[in-house]
Write a protein that holds these residues in place. Structure first.
Motif, PDB file in Angstrom:
ATOM      1  N   LEU A   1       8.072 -10.686   1.786  1.00  0.00           N
ATOM      2  CA  LEU A   1       6.609  -9.675   1.084  1.00  0.00           C
ATOM      3  C   LEU A   1       5.577 -10.399   0.747  1.00  0.00           C
ATOM      4  CD1 LEU A   1       9.383  -8.693  -0.418  1.00  0.00           C
ATOM      5  CD2 LEU A   1       7.694  -6.634  -0.881  1.00  0.00           C
ATOM      6  N   THR A   2       4.350  -9.412   0.897  1.00  0.00           N
ATOM      7  CA  THR A   2       2.463 -10.296   0.640  1.00  0.00           C
ATOM      8  C   THR A   2       2.437  -9.074  -0.013  1.00  0.00           C
ATOM      9  OG1 THR A   2       0.760 -11.291   2.224  1.00  0.00           O
ATOM     10  CG2 THR A   2       1.898  -9.506   2.859  1.00  0.00           C
ATOM     11  N   ASN A   3       1.443  -9.870  -1.327  1.00  0.00           N
ATOM     12  CA  ASN A   3       1.058  -8.741  -2.110  1.00  0.00           C
ATOM     13  C   ASN A   3       1.735  -7.824  -2.428  1.00  0.00           C
ATOM     14  OD1 ASN A   3      -1.124 -10.573  -2.327  1.00  0.00           O
ATOM     15  ND2 ASN A   3      -1.579  -9.810  -0.996  1.00  0.00           N
ATOM     16  N   GLY A   4       3.545  -7.801  -2.235  1.00  0.00           N
ATOM     17  CA  GLY A   4       4.206  -6.671  -2.556  1.00  0.00           C
ATOM     18  C   GLY A   4       5.017  -5.749  -1.500  1.00  0.00           C
ATOM     19  N   VAL A   5       4.203  -5.554  -0.187  1.00  0.00           N
ATOM     20  CA  VAL A   5       4.472  -4.994   0.934  1.00  0.00           C
ATOM     21  C   VAL A   5       5.243  -5.655   1.159  1.00  0.00           C
ATOM     22  CG1 VAL A   5       3.662  -3.799   2.699  1.00  0.00           C
ATOM     23  CG2 VAL A   5       2.088  -4.148   0.493  1.00  0.00           C
ATOM     24  N   PRO A   6       6.413  -6.014   2.187  1.00  0.00           N
ATOM     25  CA  PRO A   6       7.027  -6.558   3.805  1.00  0.00           C
ATOM     26  C   PRO A   6       5.703  -7.382   4.650  1.00  0.00           C
ATOM     27  CG  PRO A   6       8.408  -4.205   2.889  1.00  0.00           C
ATOM     28  CD  PRO A   6       6.716  -4.175   2.327  1.00  0.00           C
ATOM     29  N   ILE A   7       6.437  -8.296   4.978  1.00  0.00           N
ATOM     30  CA  ILE A   7       5.486  -8.680   5.523  1.00  0.00           C
ATOM     31  C   ILE A   7       5.521  -8.418   6.988  1.00  0.00           C
ATOM     32  CG2 ILE A   7       7.285 -10.301   6.517  1.00  0.00           C
ATOM     33  CD1 ILE A   7       5.136 -12.311   5.631  1.00  0.00           C
ATOM     34  N   GLU A   8       6.261  -7.970   7.311  1.00  0.00           N
ATOM     35  CA  GLU A   8       6.222  -7.654   8.762  1.00  0.00           C
ATOM     36  C   GLU A   8       5.429  -6.205   8.762  1.00  0.00           C
ATOM     37  OE1 GLU A   8      10.382  -8.512   7.868  1.00  0.00           O
ATOM     38  OE2 GLU A   8       8.769  -7.103   7.080  1.00  0.00           O
ATOM     39  N   ILE A   9       5.157  -5.410   7.574  1.00  0.00           N
ATOM     40  CA  ILE A   9       3.435  -4.809   7.881  1.00  0.00           C
ATOM     41  C   ILE A   9       2.585  -4.166   7.358  1.00  0.00           C
ATOM     42  CG2 ILE A   9       5.406  -2.726   8.442  1.00  0.00           C
ATOM     43  CD1 ILE A   9       5.353  -1.589   5.308  1.00  0.00           C
ATOM     44  N   ALA A  10       2.555  -5.962   6.396  1.00  0.00           N
ATOM     45  CA  ALA A  10       1.039  -6.152   6.337  1.00  0.00           C
ATOM     46  C   ALA A  10       0.339  -6.871   7.096  1.00  0.00           C
ATOM     47  CB  ALA A  10       1.605  -7.528   4.832  1.00  0.00           C
ATOM     48  N   PRO A  11      -1.330  -6.760   6.400  1.00  0.00           N
ATOM     49  CA  PRO A  11      -1.924  -7.537   7.221  1.00  0.00           C
ATOM     50  C   PRO A  11      -1.508  -8.593   8.279  1.00  0.00           C
ATOM     51  CG  PRO A  11      -3.239  -6.340   5.408  1.00  0.00           C
ATOM     52  CD  PRO A  11      -1.714  -6.103   5.270  1.00  0.00           C
ATOM     53  N   ASP A  12      -2.436  -8.723   9.554  1.00  0.00           N
ATOM     54  CA  ASP A  12      -2.044 -10.047  10.249  1.00  0.00           C
ATOM     55  C   ASP A  12      -2.882 -10.978   9.525  1.00  0.00           C
ATOM     56  OD1 ASP A  12      -0.433 -11.572  11.928  1.00  0.00           O
ATOM     57  OD2 ASP A  12      -1.769 -10.888  13.158  1.00  0.00           O
ATOM     58  N   ASP A  13      -1.789 -12.183   9.385  1.00  0.00           N
ATOM     59  CA  ASP A  13      -2.897 -13.158   9.438  1.00  0.00           C
ATOM     60  C   ASP A  13      -2.855 -14.713   9.749  1.00  0.00           C
ATOM     61  OD1 ASP A  13      -4.584 -15.737   7.695  1.00  0.00           O
ATOM     62  OD2 ASP A  13      -3.230 -15.536   5.865  1.00  0.00           O
ATOM     63  N   PRO A  14      -3.509 -14.821  11.063  1.00  0.00           N
ATOM     64  CA  PRO A  14      -3.577 -16.169  11.128  1.00  0.00           C
ATOM     65  C   PRO A  14      -3.314 -16.590  10.981  1.00  0.00           C
ATOM     66  CG  PRO A  14      -6.189 -15.290  11.631  1.00  0.00           C
ATOM     67  CD  PRO A  14      -5.339 -14.818  10.526  1.00  0.00           C
ATOM     68  N   SER A  15      -3.546 -17.474   9.863  1.00  0.00           N
ATOM     69  CA  SER A  15      -3.296 -19.035   9.667  1.00  0.00           C
ATOM     70  C   SER A  15      -1.616 -19.181   8.878  1.00  0.00           C
ATOM     71  CB  SER A  15      -4.362 -19.171   7.644  1.00  0.00           C
ATOM     72  OG  SER A  15      -3.499 -18.004   7.160  1.00  0.00           O
TER      73      SER A  15
END
Length: 1183
Positions: free
Chosen positions: A389-403
């Protein structure tokens, strides 16, 4: 760019490469300062499974840090929890912790659910675990009617508990109405489910208050089940009770209470299965019934039980393994065994595992443009699933980060920018649980900074590691290097170790390592430095350690502990006992170097430790104190196996007081015969507590026991119970049986009677029997009371008798006694020895022979022969005094003997008599004999009278013991000059009939020494000596007077006197300085003339001697005016008469020894110097 990962330790090279550390991104040791921007980090939260007390407010914790400070929000059961809408819910200021006020109103059950906290700021959001809130429960027991239980003795029983289901589960225990816990054992015990199991019941189990209690710790409440009544009866009682109680009694079948092999009460069957989670405690249980009570044993099939993690509980009925792991899976077998058989049960164990971390993700600090990774690895059984998860949100639905990109359990970052900052959560879960970890990525560009305080002083003990801190931060991650001294170069020697957190380690610090060290941190944005200081101190040492001590109770013991430490540190010395504080007792005193314990008690024993500590180090030394004493008395004496002639005594040993018991001493008291007196019975080894004791009949025994160790013997135990043995015939007869007559016509039979202990029964008597040894008479016997003597009258004189004495009592006779021989009374011998002959050996010794008397005429035991002998006296002496007879006795049957000490030239008479136990027989006819001549004694006196210019007159008395016919006297004399030198010796013979002699033709004014002795035909006797001086010539004296009137002579004498005075002064000074007078030197130059030997070649003597009778006349010791020398010794002394006897009797009564006459040494001629003249001699010889 990304910071490079460095190893945890890097030892500085021994080369010249500067000591530089490229530290890694493992930020667990690299904290981001709170004044820098950073995402939130959860610092505190409530447990996942949170059971609350419904009587108190609900507090759900959630604390976090970050820059800027984070804000908090909650979800409940997966949806947003709006705390503003619930007046009972509040959030603590500056915190995410919720406080739900249910004490004023509301119910805890309303707020049951799953809660999750989120902490958020501009850099990201961190989330807590799912926190399950459940209120604790302690329900009551369901009402039930419990029927009384009636059970046959020996049958098994299970008393069910079945507590209500609470949250958390209750703790179960059994007690009675008095709140006393029921005693448990191998026979009676509580199972893991709370039931009470009886392997077999006994009548003592009967009671009406078996009560099961359930304690709910969370709410601090205890619930109670209804009491259970149990009655244990025999089969006959059971049959009588069945009919009356069948309608209202729970009946447990009337099986036979005979012994039976084991069967399991729990678990059921031959096999079962158990599943446990990794890290928990594995508890396996087997409880069996049987009669006798079975014992339980555990084994693991195809393996061994882990030694350090295995424990047995509940009398080995429960096997526990702590910290269980997958390796503990397998089959476990419990075995129940008693004397009738054994059974076993196999439990198959499977260990599952909730997820556990292999590598949890760590915070990542990167500078813009760097690369990095977050790794999340976990394991479990079954293997857990990893999700991000990223910032408490599953990474699959989290905002995209190109890095970033995801690769299974790893998040990979490349060319990060400030917008890449976020908080990532890793979730690892399987069916047994989950793990959740937050790790942020923080993109910063920061100058290096050193977080350790400047000028920190480190003090380290020599030869120990030194750690100099240099906590730092910067982005990119700085490199660190260390320098020593103000202008020192970078440290690069291999004695240093640099840790990833910047700490410099000196593994073995020495004195030369002291000084100032500088830490320098660099990155591309700048440099930071910091100085710290290191001091090396001497270690604290105990130079005199306490020593092991063994002391007796009540004595004093001292422990010594001398400490040496660095003089700049303050050392404190503390004493401990058994790793705890010393007792608060005035008997314990502590001074600078000693601990003293007075009046030592048993509980003072233990380990005493001296601890010396400073602010930097501490050392300790220990010694054991053993308090010893004599053992405590044994107790609980018990008599068993009581037989007529033996009994078994058992006892319980008292405390050995730290000194092993080496032996037990058993004593007995005979209350019937010797009450109050204790006698030794037996000794046994210190390891025994029983003894088989042999007993005598007709004794009222009591026993006591004493224990003995190396310190001494204990006090006696309390006496045992009394045990009286039955009467029996005596097993021994009296000892020391003798038969001796006190009169010629009797026989006195004596013996040593038996004591009361040996009598073996009442009415002890003795059967006394006797008969003549050489006759054909029958035994004559008489029974007498308990006495020690019997007299037989009318016996012939001195006849041998056979005698025996036998003991008897009311039970019977002792064994046949031994026969001893005695004799009737003795009478005086009737016959004198015959054919007495005397042989004279020399003048003082004679040998006597005689013929033995017939044995029958002795009429008794032959003691020996006795010789009476006496010296014949003249008729005048015989009338004046009684004749003195001398007696010599010769033991046994000897027929000859020696008579020593006879006087020479004397007439003797003797006779011989035989001696027995009664006395002497008649004397033999007298036999006369004479001794030959011997040498005479010295003349009785010697007087020198009427000295003239050239003559002296000698007068003497004859020897008091001439020991023969005197033939002549011998006079020897010699002059003595002014230097005490001896002149020629002149020998003169004088007729024996003379007692006066005028000696002429002597020199005037001359000292002479005279030697005078008598002679018989045998030889010369002892001599007597004297000295005398002839008178001065009158004409010479007249001329001396005329000269003395001359003036020149007077002047000469004055000069001589002056010289003598000067000489005396010089001598006095020399004497004070330790010197000698000239006269003294002259005296020292000559040996004692008394010890000069006689010259054997010419018969002359050595130097003149002034010892004893030979001394010259000196002032103060001159001869009396009558010139008489008296003998002071007794006339009866043989030594004084020149006859000495040095001998002894041999075993046949004869005399052995030497017979010698002591004679004074005759002076020898010569002119050797003697001692210096006396003042008198000097004046008499001055011309």
């Amino acid at each position: 760019m990304q910071l490079k990962i460095m190893p945890k330790k890097k030892r500085l090279s021994a080369g010249r490469v500067p000591l530089i550390l490229f530290l890694c991104q493992m930020i667990s040791a690299l904290e981001v300062p709170l004044d820098l921007v950073q995402p939130p980090t959860i610092t505190q939260q409530s447990p996942k499974d949170y059971i609350i007390d419904p009587r108190e407010n609900i507090v759900i914790q959630c604390e976090a840090k970050g820059k800027p400070p984070p804000s908090f929000s909650w979800t409940r059961n997966g949806t947003h929890f709006d705390i503003d809408k619930d007046p009972l819910v509040a959030m603590k200021p500056g915190s995410g912790t919720l406080v739900i006020n249910i004490m004023s109103e509301g119910k805890a059950e309303t707020y049951e659910g799953i809660y999750q906290c989120t902490a958020r700021n501009e850099r990201g959001a961190a989330i807590s675990n799912n926190i399950v809130i459940r209120p604790s429960r302690s329900p009551l027991w369901t009402k039930e009617k419990l029927e009384p239980i009636i059970l046959q003795n020996g049958q098994p029983l299970v008393l069910p508990c079945r507590p209500p289901i609470g949250l958390p589960p209750a703790i179960i225990f059994w007690m009675d109405n008095s709140f006393q816990r029921l005693t448990q054992s191998e026979r009676v015990s509580q199972g893991l489910n709370g039931d009470l199991y009886f392997s077999n019941v006994l009548p003592e189990d009967t009671r009406e208050d078996y009560i099961c209690y359930a304690r709910f710790n969370h709410t601090q409440t205890i619930q109670q089940k209804q009491p259970i009544s149990l009655k244990v009866i025999s089969v006959d009682e059971l049959n009588d009770t069945i009919a009356a109680n069948l309608s209202d009694t729970e009946f447990y079948g009337a099986k036979s209470s005979r012994e039976r092999p084991p069967t399991f009460l729990t678990p059921e069957g031959n096999a079962s299965h158990k599943e446990e989670l990794r890290g928990n405690v594995l508890s396996l249980e087997c409880i069996a019934e049987g009669l006798p009570t079975p014992l339980i044993y555990w084994i693991k099939e195809d393996g061994t039980l882990p030694a350090n993690r295995t424990f047995y509980r509940n009398f080995q009925k429960t096997l526990q393994i702590i910290q269980v792991s997958e390796a503990d899976s397998g089959n476990y077998q419990c075995i129940a065994k008693n004397a009738l058989g054994a059974i076993h049960h196999t439990i198959s164990v499977t260990v599952k595992a909730a997820p556990y971390w292999i590598m949890a993700p760590r915070n990542l600090v990167l500078s813009p443009g760097e690369d990095g990774t977050l790794i999340c690895r976990a394991n479990g059984n079954p293997k857990p699933r990893i999700s991000w998860l990223t910032n408490g949100v599953p990474i699959e639905i989290a905002p995209d980060d190109p890095s970033r990109r995801i690769d299974g359990d790893t998040v990979i970052f490349s060319n990060v920018q400030e917008s890449s900052s976020a908080v990532y959560q890793c979730n690892a879960s399987n069916q047994y649980g989950y793990l959740l970890a937050n790790a942020f990525v923080n993109v910063l560009a920061e100058l290096p900074r050193i977080l350790t305080s400047a000028d920190t002083l480190y003090q380290v003990i020599a030869n120990r590691p030194a750690f100099l801190d240099c906590a730092f931060f910067g982005s990119p991650l700085p490199t660190v290097e260390w320098f020593k001294g103000a202008k020192g170069s970078a440290l690069h020697e291999d004695i240093y170790v640099l840790h990833e957190n910047g700490t410099l380690e000196i593994p073995v610090a020495q004195k030369d390592n002291a000084g100032t060290y500088t830490c320098v941190a660099r990155n591309k944005l700048g440099v930071a430095k910091n100085e710290v200081h290191l001091e090396i101190k001497d270690p604290t040492r105990i130079i005199k350690q306490p020593e092991y001590a063994v002391v007796q109770r009540g004595s004093t013991v001292s422990f010594e502990c001398k400490v040496k430490h660095d003089h700049t540190l303050i050392a404190a010395v503390t004493w401990l006992k058994d790793n705890g504080e010393l007792p608060n007792d005035e008997r314990f005193t502590v001074d600078k170097d000693h601990l003293v314990v007075t009046d030592v008690r048993d509980d003072d024993g233990g380990t005493y430790t001296c601890v010396a500590n400073t602010t930097l180090d501490d050392v300790s030394a220990s010694a054991v104190l053993s308090v010893v004493d004599v053992p405590n008395p044994p107790f609980d004496l018990e008599l068993t196996n009581q037989l007529d002639k033996s009994v078994q005594l058992s006892w319980t040993p008292g405390d050995d007081n730290n000194s092993p018991i080496t032996k037990f001493i058993i004593e007995y008291e005979d209350a019937m015969h010797e009450a109050g007196l204790w006698h030794h019975q037996a000794e046994v080894s210190g390891t025994q507590t029983t003894a088989q004791l042999k007993l005598s009949p007709y004794v009222n025994y009591s026993f006591r026991v004493m224990a003995e160790n190396s310190i001494g013997r204990s006090l006696p135990s309390e006496a045992s119970e009394q045990y009286q043995t039955k009467a029996a015939e005596p097993d021994k007869n009296p000892t020391s049986v003798e038969g001796l007559g006190s009169e010629p016509d009797n026989l006195v039979i004596t013996w040593k009677p038996l004591n009361g202990f040996e009598s073996n029964g009442p009415d002890l008597q003795y059967k006394v029997s006797w008969r003549q040894k050489d006759g054909d008479d029958e035994w004559t016997s008489v029974v007498v009371a308990n006495v020690s003597k019997y007299i037989v009258s009318g016996t012939p004189t001195f006849v041998p008798y056979l005698i025996k004495v036998q003991a008897l009592n009311v039970v019977g006779f002792a064994p046949e006694p031994a026969v001893v021989m005695g004799h009737s009374g003795e009478d005086l011998p009737m016959v004198a020895p015959g054919n007495v002959r005397v042989s004279v050996v020399n003048s003082t010794l004679a040998e006597v022979h005689w013929d033995p008397v017939p044995l029958k005429s002795i009429r008794g035991h032959l003691q020996g022969y006795r010789i009476y002998y006496w010296k014949a006296q003249s008729s005048s002496l015989r009338n004046r005094r009684h004749i003195e007879k001398k007696i010599l006795t010769f033991q046994g049957s000897k027929t000859h003997g020696m008579l020593p000490g006879l006087e020479p030239f004397s007439h003797y008479t003797l006779n011989v008599r035989v001696v027995n136990g009664k006395g002497e027989g008649p004397a033999s006819p007298d036999r006369a004999f004479s001794t030959p001549e011997g040498v005479p004694s010295a003349p009785s006196s010697l007087k020198i009278v009427n000295p003239t210019l050239d003559s002296v007159t000698l007068e003497w008395d004859p020897p008091s013991h001439p020991n023969g016919i005197l033939t002549e006297y011998t006079l020897k004399y010699q002059p003595i000059n002014s230097t005490h030198e001896l002149g020629p010796l002149i020998d003169l013979k004088i007729p024996a009939n003379k007692t006066r002699w005028i000696l002429k033709n002597l020199n005037f004014s001359t000292r002479y020494k005279f030697y005078f002795y008598a002679q018989t035909s045998v030889g010369p006797g002892s001599q007597i000596t004297e000295e005398a001086i002839t008178t001065v010539d009158e004409a010479m004296a007249s001329r001396q007077v005329d000269i003395a009137t001359q003036g020149w002579f007077i002047g000469l004498m004055c000069a001589v006197a002056l010289l003598i005075l000067i000489l005396l002064i010089v001598c006095f000074i020399r004497r004070n300085k330790g010197g000698k007078y000239p006269v003294k030197e002259k005296e020292d130059a000559h040996a004692d003339p008394e010890i000069q030997p006689m010259k054997e070649d010419d018969g002359t003597f050595g130097e003149y001697s002034d010892a004893e009778d030979h001394k010259p006349l000196k002032k103060g010791s001159r001869t009396p005016s009558d010139r008489t020398v008296k003998k002071e010794d007794s006339d009866d002394s043989l030594v004084d008469y020149g006859e000495g006897v040095n001998g002894q009797f041999n075993e046949d009564g004869s005399f052995i020894g030497q017979y010698s006459g002591k004679k004074e040494k005759e002076p020898a001629e010569g002119n050797e110097s003697s001692e210096a003249p006396s003042p008198v001699n000097a004046m008499n010889s001055f011309v």
